[in-house]
Design an enzyme around this catalytic site. Structure first.
Site, PDB file in Angstrom:
ATOM      1  CG  ASN A   8      -1.681   1.230   1.459  1.00  0.00           C
ATOM      2  OD1 ASN A   8      -1.776   2.067   0.561  1.00  0.00           O
ATOM      3  ND2 ASN A   8      -2.249   1.385   2.653  1.00  0.00           N
ATOM      4  CD1 TRP A   9       3.690   1.046  -2.737  1.00  0.00           C
ATOM      5  CD2 TRP A   9       4.165   2.437  -4.426  1.00  0.00           C
ATOM      6  NE1 TRP A   9       4.685   0.463  -3.500  1.00  0.00           N
ATOM      7  CE2 TRP A   9       4.993   1.296  -4.541  1.00  0.00           C
ATOM      8  CE3 TRP A   9       4.278   3.446  -5.395  1.00  0.00           C
ATOM      9  CZ2 TRP A   9       5.931   1.147  -5.566  1.00  0.00           C
ATOM     10  CZ3 TRP A   9       5.211   3.289  -6.427  1.00  0.00           C
ATOM     11  CH2 TRP A   9       6.024   2.151  -6.508  1.00  0.00           C
ATOM     12  CE  LYS A  10      -0.093   3.350   4.714  1.00  0.00           C
ATOM     13  NZ  LYS A  10      -0.048   3.480   6.161  1.00  0.00           N
ATOM     14  CG  HIS A  95      -5.821   2.052   5.156  1.00  0.00           C
ATOM     15  ND1 HIS A  95      -5.413   3.022   6.041  1.00  0.00           N
ATOM     16  CD2 HIS A  95      -4.802   1.178   5.050  1.00  0.00           C
ATOM     17  CE1 HIS A  95      -4.182   2.736   6.450  1.00  0.00           C
ATOM     18  NE2 HIS A  95      -3.782   1.615   5.859  1.00  0.00           N
ATOM     19  CD  GLU A  97      -2.865   5.641   6.711  1.00  0.00           C
ATOM     20  OE1 GLU A  97      -2.820   5.676   5.470  1.00  0.00           O
ATOM     21  OE2 GLU A  97      -1.957   5.159   7.414  1.00  0.00           O
ATOM     22  CD  GLU A 163      -3.499  -2.350   7.279  1.00  0.00           C
ATOM     23  OE1 GLU A 163      -2.391  -2.595   6.786  1.00  0.00           O
ATOM     24  OE2 GLU A 163      -4.124  -1.314   7.042  1.00  0.00           O
ATOM     25  N   GLY A 169       2.580   2.313  10.745  1.00  0.00           N
ATOM     26  CA  GLY A 169       3.586   3.359  10.615  1.00  0.00           C
ATOM     27  C   GLY A 169       4.303   3.708  11.901  1.00  0.00           C
ATOM     28  CB  SER A 201       5.050  -1.822  12.092  1.00  0.00           C
ATOM     29  OG  SER A 201       4.709  -0.465  12.338  1.00  0.00           O
ATOM     30  N   GLY A 222       2.801  -1.098   4.234  1.00  0.00           N
ATOM     31  CA  GLY A 222       2.842   0.305   3.856  1.00  0.00           C
ATOM     32  C   GLY A 222       4.263   0.751   3.550  1.00  0.00           C
ATOM     33  N   GLY A 223       4.891   1.412   4.517  1.00  0.00           N
ATOM     34  CA  GLY A 223       6.218   2.007   4.319  1.00  0.00           C
ATOM     35  C   GLY A 223       7.243   1.084   3.666  1.00  0.00           C
TER      36      GLY A 223
HETATM   37  P1  PGA Z   1       2.853   0.367   7.558  1.00  0.00           P
HETATM   38  O1  PGA Z   1       1.375   0.583   6.963  1.00  0.00           O
HETATM   39  O2  PGA Z   1       3.363  -0.948   6.995  1.00  0.00           O
HETATM   40  O3  PGA Z   1       3.638   1.542   7.080  1.00  0.00           O
HETATM   41  O4  PGA Z   1       2.717   0.291   9.030  1.00  0.00           O
HETATM   42  C1  PGA Z   1       0.494  -0.487   6.762  1.00  0.00           C
HETATM   43  C2  PGA Z   1      -0.796   0.002   6.163  1.00  0.00           C
HETATM   44  O5  PGA Z   1      -1.259   1.090   6.550  1.00  0.00           O
HETATM   45  O6  PGA Z   1      -1.392  -0.662   5.300  1.00  0.00           O
END
Ligand code: PGA
Length: 241
Positions: A8-10, A95, A97, A163, A169, A201, A222-223
């Site tokens: 997930n590149w956001k 998600h 967010e 999640e 993050g 994470s 994500g990251g």
């Molecule tokens: P993260 O994000 O791996 O940077 O913690 C995961 C996500 O939000 O899908």
């Protein structure tokens, strides 16, 4: 079940970020191993470019959100049908967010998942508790409520991502026992064949351990999905079944 490792590149990545996907595919020697599914969900601006570039490779492309309607007066939104039209195969919905930044409710997430299925996309439906909810001992109740409200009513193919909000993050992760407990609980809700991903994470250093936990059928990353050097070892950490 074939593991699914999704990136997930956001809101990260310009058109030159295609080099990272090319670098990932180069590490696979041309195409991803067929005992695991590899997905990248770039920002909407890159979905068409990536889907066209990688249509022959064993790597799939997805969106990060979709509108519930097929078309109409919804400035700035993108429909599931539009994502499918340019070659996306999956879409993330609900998600945390989006639930936080855009006040998305379970009902809306369910409608988005249903719209995705109608468009021929596989929705990845995200659930997870906040830190306060976990500390209060309510993690399973919260996840249960989200599942009841957000899962589509049809039995079509979909994916669930657990999640925990406090793990996204932050570098923090639940204990293996806590992940196992929530995934076992989710598998009680999910129809057979639904993959349950863990997200929050996930890194090269913890991926082998997390992906070996019972009922963990992949990861939403994500990251650590932004750089081929980090994402490749996570993809390869999934046990082949
Ligand atoms: P993260 O994000 O791996 O940077 O913690 C995961 C996500 O939000 O899908």
């Amino acid at each position: 079940m074939k593991p699914l490792i999704a990136g997930n590149w956001k809101m990260n990545g310009l058109s030159n970020a295609i080099a990272e996907v090319e670098a990932l595919i180069a590490k696979f020697d041309g195409s991803a191993p067929d005992d695991r599914d590899v997905l990248i969900c770039p920002p909407t601006t890159l979905v068409a470019q990536f889907a066209a570039a990688f249509s022959d490779e064993a790597i799939q492309i997805g969106g990060q959100d979709c509108h519930v309607n097929v078309s109409g007066a919804h400035t700035g939104d993108v429909s599931a049908q539009m994502l499918a039209d340019v070659g996306a195969a999956f879409v993330i919905v609900g998600h945390s967010e989006r639930r936080a930044d855009h006040a998305e409710t379970n009902e809306l997430v369910q409608a988005k998942a249903t719209a995705a299925l109608k468009a021929g996309l596989t929705p990845i439906i995200c659930v997870g508790e906040t830190e306060a909810e976990r500390k209060a001992g309510h993690a399973l109740d919260v996840v249960g409520e989200q599942l009841k409200g957000s899962l589509p009513e049809t039995r079509d193919e979909f994916v669930i991502a657990y999640e925990p909000v406090w793990a996204i993050g932050t570098g923090l992760t639940p204990t293996n026992d806590d992940i196992a407990e929530v995934h076992a609980f989710i598998s009680g809700f999910a129809p057979d064949g639904v993959r349950i991903l863990y997200g929050g994470s996930v890194k090269p250093s913890n991926a082998v351990e997390i992906l070996a936990i019972k009922n963990v059928d992949g990861a939403l990353v994500g990251g650590a999905s932004l750089k081929a050097d980090d994402f490749y070892p996570i993809v390869m950490a999934a046990p082949s079944n």
